[in-house]
Design an enzyme around this catalytic site. Structure first.
Site, short mmCIF file in Angstrom:
data_model
loop_
_atom_site.label_atom_id
_atom_site.label_comp_id
_atom_site.label_asym_id
_atom_site.label_seq_id
_atom_site.Cartn_x
_atom_site.Cartn_y
_atom_site.Cartn_z
N VAL A 173 0.82 -1.20 0.00
CA VAL A 173 0.00 0.00 0.00
C VAL A 173 0.86 1.26 0.00
O VAL A 173 0.60 2.22 -0.74
CB VAL A 173 -0.95 -0.01 1.21
N ASP A 174 1.90 1.27 0.82
CA ASP A 174 2.79 2.43 0.92
C ASP A 174 3.48 2.69 -0.42
O ASP A 174 3.51 3.83 -0.92
CB ASP A 174 3.84 2.15 2.00
N ASP A 175 4.03 1.66 -1.02
CA ASP A 175 4.67 1.81 -2.33
C ASP A 175 3.68 2.30 -3.38
O ASP A 175 4.01 3.16 -4.21
CB ASP A 175 5.27 0.47 -2.78
#
Length: 661
Positions: free
Chosen positions: A400-402
């Site tokens: 999700v962060d990427d």
């Protein structure tokens, strides 16, 4: 933190009075440093457009690599083990132990594994460094006090009895989803580690260990006589119940009928095989990959069986050869490194920087995951697939962060060219939001917190709940793409972020060390979405960063701050943490402040090696209090990013709020 604060904040505006100009000689130094860093980064960029740096963990991963080879009975090539042994000896502390992070205290589990690895490759147990290590382990209570994963390794080598580890029977693969424990209820990294491990715990194979090396000398009580192995990881009443339950499960495990066990193993294999992920490995993380190879071995797969062969090949891809030394990385970080480096290049806006970022975007575009619905789809079955992994490939587990960082980058570089990808990524991000308004790293609503009380979970990281830092990046993406504060996902995210603020004004950093990382992330996102810089939450965050600035002008937060008693501990300033603090302060309108001025001067004083500012201390985190990381790229792209944003703001008469990174 009062969740109503957001209701009283006015949407921010782009124009404020011009900031006082800093001394021209300071900006001239900033110009010079930015140009130097950009040139070095362009030289480091791969021909296909991506960047990647070393990704280093503590002694456990290279030690486990050696132990894996000896479990399998592999012959050494005459160099690999010798080089890893040199690495392990070099990072040993003077007290004889091995820490979890640079300049940290000795960790018994890391020390037991490093000692065993060195002994198994031929180090004399009476050599001074081995004697010091042994003495330290015994002083800490002996190898029986090591964590569960270490004791599982020792059980595979016959060094502790299997009763000395919490039971994770293969039959967990057969449990229905309504059962209190189910593989879908734990995090992706737990899933990929546990499923092959369940086969190992069912088969209980004995390592080949061709040299017959033991470590009985590391136990204060003979391991077969030790009775105090299984602990309650949280000390809670529910933990006591789970410890008692483990004894019952052990009885059931011994009596399990063969047909049921074989069926459970087949179900576990049905999980593993589609996720082998080619040469990037199961889950693209070393522990899962190593367990998969050992599970195939325990099942009798020959070395040339396609599944076992590709699983074994994926592990060697993690080796990092430094010439005289070598170590095994826990995984690879190319997508994360590439996206963040490209953001820094766009911020720098030097000649050739945009072209480099565009090449990076083209490389990233080829890695969007649209052909597989990963494990996240268990909770979100109707969601269109998208996202980017952290590694080269990890299709079942987009990060999700990427994905948020890549989405912001694509929009920043060329919104029209990547419009379809940006739409898919945004839809996926919105769709995987958790019920409390935040985002986890890989799954929605992975919040079965009672599972962290089971004896197996002594690392406390069985789950993937929402965190402030990941949520900030997702909120930043939505802000950059024009979502307003009345959008349902945005409103829920703002409420979540405000609720997560600590009493001292900071935000917790789950994936970076620590409150400086979390506070930078939160301030960037909240101001990007329109909270005024005078909003109480923003002022409290600014106050926290200013209060934690060190006398040299930099910021530096120790990895030990994940223990409550060490909160606020700082050994030295680091360029990456200083950059985070500067970016957070500048997002809050503090670019002309004394704190920012001193932070910029700190960065300008620090020496560089190629594109990197020199940085010794670690600022990355895998699992708090258990597993830490050194992102070798952080000291390259984050300081550049901070200096470039400072230059932009100080030479501009208008102040536009930037993206949420």
């Amino acid at each position: 933190m009062d969740t109503e604060r957001a209701d009283h904040a006015e949407a921010t505006v782009a124009e404020t009075p011009p900031a006082p100009a800093p001394a021209e000689d300071l900006l001239s130094e900033v110009d010079s440093r930015i140009a130097r860093a950009v040139r070095a980064l362009r030289q480091r960029q791969k021909a296909d457009g991506h960047w990647i740096w070393e990704f280093e963990a503590d002694a456990t991963i290279p030690s486990e690599y050696i132990l894996l080879r000896h479990f399998l009975g592999e012959a050494d090539d005459g160099e690999t083990e010798a080089k890893i042994a040199r690495y392990l000896r070099r990072i040993q502390k003077s007290d004889g132990g091995w820490p979890l992070f640079e300049a940290g205290f000795t960790d018994i589990s890391a020390t037991v594994k490093a000692y065993y690895a060195l002994k198994i490759v031929g180090d004399d147990p009476e050599a001074p460094h081995m004697r010091r290590a042994r003495a330290h382990v015994l002083a800490l209570g002996g190898a029986a006090k090591a964590n569960n994963f270490t004791r599982i390794t020792l059980a595979l080598f016959g060094q502790v009895p299997w009763r000395g580890v919490p039971t994770m029977p293969a039959e967990i693969a057969l449990l229905p989803r309504w059962f209190p424990f189910h593989i879908d209820k734990v995090s992706y990294w737990s899933r990929t580690v546990i499923m092959p491990l369940a086969i190992l715990m069912a088969r209980k194979p004995l390592a080949a260990n061709p040299r017959g090396v033991h470590i009985r000398e590391l136990f204060t009580t003979p391991p077969e006589e030790e009775t105090d192995y299984i602990d309650n990881p949280t000390g809670s009443t529910i933990g006591d119940i789970f410890v008692a339950g483990d004894k019952v499960v052990k009885l059931i495990d011994r009596a399990m009928p063969g047909p049921i066990r074989r069926r459970a193993e087949r179900r576990a294999l049905d999980f593993i095989r589609p996720r082998l992920n080619g040469e990037d490995g199961l889950g693209a993380i070393f522990p899962a990959m190593a367990n998969a190879v050992m599970a195939f071995s325990a099942l009798g797969y020959p070395e040339d069986h396609p599944d076992r062969a590709i699983a074994r090949q994926s592990i060697d891809k993690l080796l990092l050869d430094r010439g005289e030394e070598m170590y095994c990385q826990p995984c690879l970080s190319p997508v994360w490194d590439t996206a963040l480096t490209a953001h820094a290049m766009m911020e720098a806006n030097e000649p050739g920087a945009h072209e480099a970022a565009k090449a990076a975007c083209d490389w990233l575009a080829e890695r969007e995951i649209t052909h597989v619905k990963g494990d996240w789809a268990v909770r979100k079955p109707d969601l269109e697939p998208s996202g980017w992994a952290f590694q080269y490939r990890n299709d079942y587990y987009p990060d999700v962060d990427d994905t948020a960082v890549v989405g912001m980058l694509l929009d920043r570089v060329d919104r029209d060219a990547y419009a379809d990808m940006i739409r898919r990524a945004t839809t996926w991000i919105e769709g995987i939001q958790s019920c409390n308004g935040g985002w986890g790293a890989f799954d929605a609503d992975n919040t079965y917190h009672y599972l962290n009380h089971i004896p197996f979970s002594d690392h406390g990281a069985l789950l993937d709940p929402p965190t402030a830092d990941v949520s900030a990046r997702c909120l930043g993406l939505l802000a950059q793409l024009g979502h307003d504060r009345e959008h349902p996902a945005v409103r829920a995210a703002i409420d979540y972020m405000l609720n997560e603020q600590e009493k001292d004004g900071s935000w917790y950093g789950r994936w970076g060390v620590n409150y400086v990382y979390g506070t930078w992330s939160a301030l960037s996102a909240l101001t990007a979405i329109g909270l005024d810089t005078d909003h109480p939450a923003i002022r409290d965050g600014v106050a926290y960063l200013k209060a934690t600035q060190r006398p040299d002008g930099g910021w530096g937060e120790d990895c030990a701050t994940y223990w409550d008693e060490a909160r606020g501990e700082s050994k030295d300033s680091t360029p990456s943490q200083t950059a985070w603090a500067l970016l957070g302060l500048m997002a809050a309108g503090e670019e002309a402040s004394e704190a920012v001025d001193q932070g910029v001067r700190f960065l300008l004083r620090q020496p560089m090696n190629g594109p990197n500012w020199e940085e010794v201390l670690w600022t990355g985190i895998g699992f708090p209090r258990v597993f830490y990381l050194k992102y070798h790229g952080y000291s390259a792209y984050f300081p550049l990013w901070a200096l470039a944003r400072y230059r932009t703001l100080m030479r501009s008469n208008t102040r536009a709020l930037g993206s949420g990174v």
